[in-house]
Design a protein around this motif. Structure first.
Motif, short mmCIF file in Angstrom:
data_model
loop_
_atom_site.label_atom_id
_atom_site.label_comp_id
_atom_site.label_asym_id
_atom_site.label_seq_id
_atom_site.Cartn_x
_atom_site.Cartn_y
_atom_site.Cartn_z
N ARG A 194 0.84 -1.21 0.00
CA ARG A 194 0.00 0.00 0.00
C ARG A 194 0.86 1.25 0.00
N GLY A 195 0.31 2.33 -0.53
CA GLY A 195 1.05 3.59 -0.50
C GLY A 195 0.19 4.77 -0.95
N PHE A 196 0.78 5.96 -0.86
CA PHE A 196 0.15 7.19 -1.32
C PHE A 196 0.90 7.73 -2.52
N THR A 197 0.18 8.43 -3.41
CA THR A 197 0.86 9.24 -4.42
C THR A 197 0.28 10.65 -4.33
N ASN A 198 1.18 11.61 -4.26
CA ASN A 198 0.75 13.01 -4.13
C ASN A 198 0.90 13.70 -5.49
N TYR A 199 -0.19 14.30 -5.97
CA TYR A 199 -0.14 15.04 -7.23
C TYR A 199 -0.26 16.52 -6.88
N GLU A 200 0.88 17.19 -6.83
CA GLU A 200 0.87 18.58 -6.34
C GLU A 200 -0.10 19.48 -7.10
N ASP A 201 -0.21 19.26 -8.42
CA ASP A 201 -1.12 20.10 -9.22
C ASP A 201 -2.52 19.50 -9.35
N GLY A 202 -2.79 18.51 -8.55
CA GLY A 202 -4.11 17.88 -8.60
C GLY A 202 -4.10 16.68 -9.54
N HIS A 203 -4.88 15.66 -9.21
CA HIS A 203 -4.97 14.48 -10.09
C HIS A 203 -6.23 14.59 -10.93
N GLU A 204 -6.34 13.65 -11.88
CA GLU A 204 -7.51 13.71 -12.77
C GLU A 204 -8.40 12.48 -12.59
N PHE A 205 -8.37 11.93 -11.39
CA PHE A 205 -9.12 10.68 -11.19
C PHE A 205 -10.54 10.92 -10.67
N GLY A 206 -10.88 12.17 -10.46
CA GLY A 206 -12.23 12.49 -10.00
C GLY A 206 -12.54 11.84 -8.67
N ASN A 207 -13.80 11.42 -8.51
CA ASN A 207 -14.21 10.78 -7.25
C ASN A 207 -14.48 9.31 -7.50
N LYS A 208 -13.59 8.71 -8.26
CA LYS A 208 -13.81 7.33 -8.71
C LYS A 208 -12.86 6.34 -8.05
N PHE A 209 -13.42 5.22 -7.65
CA PHE A 209 -12.63 4.08 -7.14
C PHE A 209 -12.40 3.15 -8.32
N VAL A 210 -11.15 2.82 -8.62
CA VAL A 210 -10.86 1.94 -9.76
C VAL A 210 -10.09 0.71 -9.30
N VAL A 211 -10.53 -0.44 -9.78
CA VAL A 211 -9.80 -1.69 -9.50
C VAL A 211 -9.38 -2.28 -10.84
N VAL A 212 -8.09 -2.61 -10.97
CA VAL A 212 -7.59 -3.22 -12.20
C VAL A 212 -7.10 -4.62 -11.88
N SER A 213 -7.60 -5.61 -12.63
CA SER A 213 -7.16 -7.00 -12.39
C SER A 213 -6.34 -7.48 -13.56
N GLY A 214 -5.24 -8.17 -13.23
CA GLY A 214 -4.39 -8.70 -14.30
C GLY A 214 -4.08 -10.17 -14.06
N LYS A 215 -3.18 -10.69 -14.88
CA LYS A 215 -2.79 -12.11 -14.80
C LYS A 215 -2.29 -12.48 -13.40
N ASP A 216 -2.39 -13.73 -13.04
CA ASP A 216 -1.90 -14.28 -11.76
C ASP A 216 -2.59 -13.65 -10.56
N GLN A 217 -3.81 -13.25 -10.73
CA GLN A 217 -4.59 -12.65 -9.64
C GLN A 217 -3.95 -11.43 -9.01
#
Ligand SMILES: Cc1cc2nc3c(=O)[nH]c(=O)nc-3n(C[C@H](O)[C@H](O)[C@H](O)COP(=O)(O)OP(=O)(O)OC[C@H]3O[C@@H](n4cnc5c(N)ncnc54)[C@H](O)[C@@H]3O)c2cc1C
Length: 422
Positions: A194-217
């Motif tokens: 787990r971790g944080f990423t700080n976008y000093e000029d603001g991020h563009e992810f809105g108010n959305k929760f995103v989950v991405v699934s890939g190979k090997d679970q």
């Protein structure tokens, strides 16, 4: 030498001056919330925390609607709402099948992600100044053979007599093991970074929760906390290298980047984790859980001792419910204790300490009865998701999916629980 003397004097004060107090072991989310619930009801307690300061390991925590209901009861929700944006929608991206799906229920009720430090600090801020005692690690506990009251041994050798003990000491709880005789928790073979990423000029992810699934679970979750700060977590199978990388933030970062690049995760996801703040990175190598059936079978109260939070119902993070369930425990404990300690019997001098102990025992029985079913249900749902992710057996996965479909048809059902008024 001087320091040591001062510390033992502080603990000495606990023995002599506060023998009748309620002692909460562990100053994490559950211990602090329980102390706050009691404080709101006019009941004094002392929290023994082994760390030197407030602990907030793990960057952030997803707070589910049921958790917000509990925080409202504890009187800290409105302050916390100022530090975290609401999550209004959710999306699941499956890389292998190129499938995009809305996450059901996200946005229907209050969902936010909190910095763990903010949550812990808000709970602590509302406690009376002398409630939390740091550097107080309980190393063993037992019931006094004559009085049946709990005795705690601290690391500095002091024996602390308490009238009431509430073990909020997490997944490896000493109180669960030594007084209640519970077995140690088990673990999945999935690990989480787990971790944080700080976008000093603001991020563009809105108010959305995103989950991405890939190979090997492998799964990546991304949830904004504010307009500039984003929390992310990556789950993947544990490997023997994790023990070594967990101590070196640069290696953690590199391992996350490699895991995602090898599995063709979106560029913006890889960029996000590679820009994360080094001191926020944390690897949980073992996701511990209490087998759900134990929650139905075991005794969670002995005399004037009980447990709450992960000490009672450690569960994997797959539903993001452990913290919210711990806050619910705190509210129910506060309500049950206050109701029983206010009865005319416990308030009278008739029967004295023994009568009070009976009332506390009664309160804890009510608490355990109320929490057992809820903890079982949410732990079982989490466990089945864990099995689907964790097990290499097709049959086990099939059974887990079939049970999920039969018993937990409503994916957001666990968030609609209301622990009631404090
Ligand atoms: C990877 C991961 C992600 C998670 N994500 C979420 C999420 O998004 N949402 C959510 O709701 N939940 C989440 N959880 C679960 C959540 O973190 C826990 O359920 C919650 O922290 C439990 O709180 P607690 O106070 O019971 O235990 P802890 O937070 O473990 O606190 C226990 C405290 O007791 C102290 N202590 C331990 N032993 C002793 C001792 N012998 N003497 C004195 N002090 C002692 C410790 O120092 C600690 O401060 C996650 C868990 C993990 C592992």
């Amino acid at each position: 030498m001087k320091l040591k003397t001062r510390r033992s004097m502080q603990t000495q004060k606990l023995i002599v001056g506060e023998e009748r107090d309620i002692v909460i072991v562990g100053g994490g989310i559950c211990g602090l919330a329980t102390a706050l619930a009691l404080h709101r009801k006019g009941i004094k307690s002392v929290v023994l925390e082994r760390s030197e300061t407030l602990r907030s390991t793990g960057a952030a925590i997803i707070m589910q609607p049921n958790g917000w209901r509990a925080l409202d009861q504890l009187g800290v929700a409105s302050k916390l709402r100022q530090t975290a944006v609401p999550i209004l929608s959710g999306l699941h991206i499956a890389i292998e099948s190129s499938e995009l799906k809305d996450l059901p229920d996200v946005g229907k009720e209050e969902l936010r992600c909190l910095k763990r430090a903010d949550l812990i600090q808000s709970l602590a801020d509302d406690l009376p100044a002398d409630t939390i005692r740091f550097k107080c690690q309980v190393i063993s506990s037992k019931l006094d053979p004559i009085t049946s009251f709990p005795i705690l041994q601290l690391r500095d050798g002091t024996l602390l007599k308490a009238q009431v003990v509430i073990g909020c000491d997490g997944v490896n709880s000493i109180i669960s093991a030594s007084i209640l005789g519970l077995k140690s928790t088990k673990h999945f073979s999935t690990c989480v970074i787990r971790g944080f990423t700080n976008y000093e000029d603001g991020h563009e992810f809105g108010n959305k929760f995103v989950v991405v699934s890939g190979k090997d679970q492998v799964q990546l979750g991304r949830m904004p906390i504010t307009n500039t700060l984003v929390y992310w977590f990556l789950t993947r199978k544990w490997s023997s290298r994790d023990g070594m990388i967990s101590k070196h933030p640069e290696l953690i970062k590199r391992s996350v980047t490699e895991t995602m690049t090898d599995r063709h995760f979106p560029k913006e996801a890889v960029e996000m984790t590679s820009k994360s703040e080094l001191d926020s990175l944390h690897v949980t190598e073992q996701l511990r859980y209490r087998p759900p059936l134990e929650l139905l079978r075991r005794r969670f109260r002995k005399g004037t001792v009980t447990v709450a939070g992960d000490a009672m119902h450690a569960m994997g993070p797959f539903l993001a419910q452990g913290g919210s369930a711990s806050l619910e425990d705190a509210v129910v404990l506060g309500r049950c204790l206050a109701r029983n300690l206010r009865t005319k019997y416990s308030a009278s001098s008739f029967g004295g300490i023994e009568m009070r102990a009976l009332m506390v025992g009664n309160a804890f029985d009510e608490y355990v009865k109320e929490r057992r079913k809820r903890a079982f249900r949410v732990s079982m749902e989490t466990y089945l998701i864990g099995l689907m992710l964790d097990s290499s057996s097709v049959i086990v996965k099939f059974i887990a999916i079939a049970l999920m479909r039969a018993v937990f048809r409503d994916p957001g059902g666990h968030t609609r629980y209301n622990c009631g008024r404090l």
